[in-house]
Write a protein that holds these residues in place. Structure first.
Motif, mmCIF file in Angstrom:
data_model
loop_
_atom_site.group_PDB
_atom_site.id
_atom_site.type_symbol
_atom_site.label_atom_id
_atom_site.label_comp_id
_atom_site.label_asym_id
_atom_site.label_seq_id
_atom_site.Cartn_x
_atom_site.Cartn_y
_atom_site.Cartn_z
ATOM 1 N N ASP A 47 -11.468 -2.208 5.904
ATOM 2 C CA ASP A 47 -12.917 -2.355 5.797
ATOM 3 C C ASP A 47 -13.343 -3.768 5.433
ATOM 4 O OD1 ASP A 47 -12.261 -2.525 3.120
ATOM 5 O OD2 ASP A 47 -13.292 -0.682 2.525
ATOM 6 N N ASP A 48 -12.362 -4.689 5.336
ATOM 7 C CA ASP A 48 -12.693 -6.080 5.064
ATOM 8 C C ASP A 48 -12.559 -6.956 6.306
ATOM 9 O OD1 ASP A 48 -9.908 -5.768 5.160
ATOM 10 O OD2 ASP A 48 -9.566 -7.531 3.892
ATOM 11 N N LEU A 49 -12.328 -6.341 7.484
ATOM 12 C CA LEU A 49 -12.196 -7.100 8.727
ATOM 13 C C LEU A 49 -13.270 -6.657 9.716
ATOM 14 C CD1 LEU A 49 -8.314 -7.112 9.209
ATOM 15 C CD2 LEU A 49 -9.764 -8.934 8.274
ATOM 16 N N PRO A 50 -13.651 -7.553 10.633
ATOM 17 C CA PRO A 50 -14.713 -7.216 11.594
ATOM 18 C C PRO A 50 -14.390 -5.966 12.407
ATOM 19 C CG PRO A 50 -14.219 -9.570 11.676
ATOM 20 C CD PRO A 50 -13.164 -8.937 10.811
ATOM 21 N N LYS A 51 -15.428 -5.317 12.841
ATOM 22 C CA LYS A 51 -15.279 -4.177 13.738
ATOM 23 C C LYS A 51 -15.014 -4.703 15.153
ATOM 24 C CE LYS A 51 -18.303 -1.269 10.907
ATOM 25 N NZ LYS A 51 -18.475 -2.175 9.752
ATOM 26 N N LEU B 55 -24.060 -7.618 7.320
ATOM 27 C CA LEU B 55 -25.131 -8.599 7.414
ATOM 28 C C LEU B 55 -24.675 -9.953 6.906
ATOM 29 C CD1 LEU B 55 -26.638 -8.983 4.304
ATOM 30 C CD2 LEU B 55 -26.978 -6.554 4.790
ATOM 31 N N VAL B 56 -25.425 -10.975 7.306
ATOM 32 C CA VAL B 56 -25.132 -12.344 6.901
ATOM 33 C C VAL B 56 -26.417 -12.953 6.346
ATOM 34 C CG1 VAL B 56 -24.045 -14.509 7.573
ATOM 35 C CG2 VAL B 56 -23.587 -12.434 8.885
ATOM 36 N N VAL C 65 -21.700 -10.009 4.163
ATOM 37 C CA VAL C 65 -21.586 -8.663 3.622
ATOM 38 C C VAL C 65 -21.066 -7.745 4.720
ATOM 39 C CG1 VAL C 65 -22.802 -6.711 2.562
ATOM 40 C CG2 VAL C 65 -23.470 -9.066 1.997
ATOM 41 N N LEU C 66 -19.923 -7.118 4.486
ATOM 42 C CA LEU C 66 -19.279 -6.258 5.460
ATOM 43 C C LEU C 66 -19.004 -4.904 4.842
ATOM 44 C CD1 LEU C 66 -17.904 -5.824 8.220
ATOM 45 C CD2 LEU C 66 -15.854 -6.881 7.274
ATOM 46 N N VAL D 268 -17.930 -10.456 1.117
ATOM 47 C CA VAL D 268 -16.568 -10.874 1.458
ATOM 48 C C VAL D 268 -16.564 -12.380 1.718
ATOM 49 C CG1 VAL D 268 -15.912 -8.639 2.437
ATOM 50 C CG2 VAL D 268 -16.999 -10.353 3.897
ATOM 51 N N GLY D 269 -15.375 -12.927 1.857
ATOM 52 C CA GLY D 269 -15.253 -14.343 2.204
ATOM 53 C C GLY D 269 -15.484 -15.249 1.012
#
Length: 363
Positions: free
Chosen positions: A104-108, A335-336, A356-357, A362-363
């Motif tokens: 859940d910490d990586l892009p879809k 969102l960013v 926000v993921l 994150v990041g």
């Protein structure tokens, strides 16, 4: 941020190009526009919020030489994420990246399976390399392996002519695209040149990658059929270097690549003006770095696409095209947040304030 914490995003929330709100809340990893009752652990972030960016032509699990290890794939995905790209349409990869879906910490990722190319007509170690009689079977295979997309290589260097040339006969692509559609998948194709486009579009293709070969003859056909393009201008910028490398052996091909590069902005603007859907894609993962979606938006603006429309090509419009939510009530909070209004200057996309993921910073 803990699972129990509530995130309060305030400032300007760009739910859509004309739907701007003052705040949103992230509760249990999802978006709400109502203040949660009894919330105590509230974290706040201020700025200009957009839906997580979309890179609609990206390759996780691939580098210039072919498939990569999982740790390299992870670094690629993290680079995209930290640049604000939270949804990727992976336009062909020989690597199995399904393990990313459990993180859940990586892009879809929306996958198109592995590239399907003509024998010896694409980059080594990238694609299934087959002949036309096998195209339907391989399209069916990749339609079942992917996430609703299949990727063809529509044209490539033909060593017989020394220039770009179409890879597939018309009857083969008609049958293959019909099979993909029967299985519920859309089809896209890599196309640099002019002569592959009409057959692919009239055969029912859904999207064309790069589309540098669009002309005044084929642009109306794309517009009439609603076929989208993903121009990958940050990749087209490499054409002069590629042309220089092939000059001695394939001078016709080199000259053709330079012409396509020289008219790239005019091509994209003409497509947009005709009503062809245009989306952001970088072609990261071959020889190009990840994390360039913001740079591609800036390239679309340079081509003459209005800033809000270029933003939509990586946010609201792109997510709608791919069937994924944006900043909707109850949607996953992807969102960013930026320092200033990206509609005023899209270059702000290069420097996210917060990413926000799935509801977590994150990041």
């Amino acid at each position: 941020m803990s699972d129990r914490a509530v995130l309060h995003v305030k400032g300007r929330v760009l739910v859509g190009p004309d739907d701007v709100r003052d705040e949103l809340w992230v509760v249990g990893g999802r978006i709400s526009y109502e203040r949660p009752a009894g919330a105590r652990d509230i974290r706040a972030v201020e700025g200009w919020a957009l839906p997580g960016l979309v890179d609609a032509h990206c390759h996780v699990g691939l580098d210039a030489h072919g498939p990569v290890t999982d740790d390299v794939s992870e670094k690629q995905a993290l680079t995209d994420r930290d640049a604000g790209t939270l949804l990727i349409r992976d336009a062909g990869s020989p690597s199995d990246t399904r393990w990313i879906d459990d993180r859940d910490d990586l892009p879809k990722i929306i996958r198109a399976g592995r590239h399907i190319a003509r024998t010896r007509r694409y980059i080594r170690n990238y694609a299934h390399e087959i002949e036309p009689e096998d195209l339907v079977a391989y399209v069916a295979q990749e339609a079942r392996r992917g996430d609703g997309w299949v990727k063809l290589v529509g044209d490539w260097l033909d060593r017989g002519t020394g220039d770009l040339g179409a890879c597939w006969p018309r009857d083969a692509v008609e049958a293959a695209i019909a099979e993909a559609h029967r299985l519920g998948a859309r089809v896209t194709a890599h196309c640099f040149a002019e002569d592959s486009l009409r057959d692919l579009v009239e055969a029912g293709i859904d999207c064309i990658e790069h589309a540098t070969g669009l002309t005044e003859d084929t642009i109306p056909l794309f517009a009439e059929r609603g076929v989208a393009i993903v121009p990958t201008l940050v990749n087209i910028a490499t054409f002069p270097r590629l042309a220089a490398g092939g000059e001695q052996k394939f001078p016709r091909w080199s000259a053709h690549m330079r012409r396509l590069h020289e008219r790239r902005y005019d091509t994209v603007r003409a497509a947009y003006d005709a009503g062809i859907p245009v989306y952001v894609g970088t072609d990261a993962g071959g020889s190009l770095a990840h994390g360039l979606a913001g740079a591609e938006v800036a390239e679309l603006v340079t081509a003459g696409i209005p800033p809000v429309e270029a933003l939509s090509a990586t946010t609201w419009g792109a997510r709608r095209w791919l069937g994924r939510p944006g900043l909707d009530e109850g949607a996953p909070a992807d969102l960013v947040v930026y320092e200033s209004d990206p509609r005023e200057d899209v270059r702000v996309l290069a420097a996210p304030r917060r990413v926000v993921l799935n509801g977590r910073t994150v990041g």
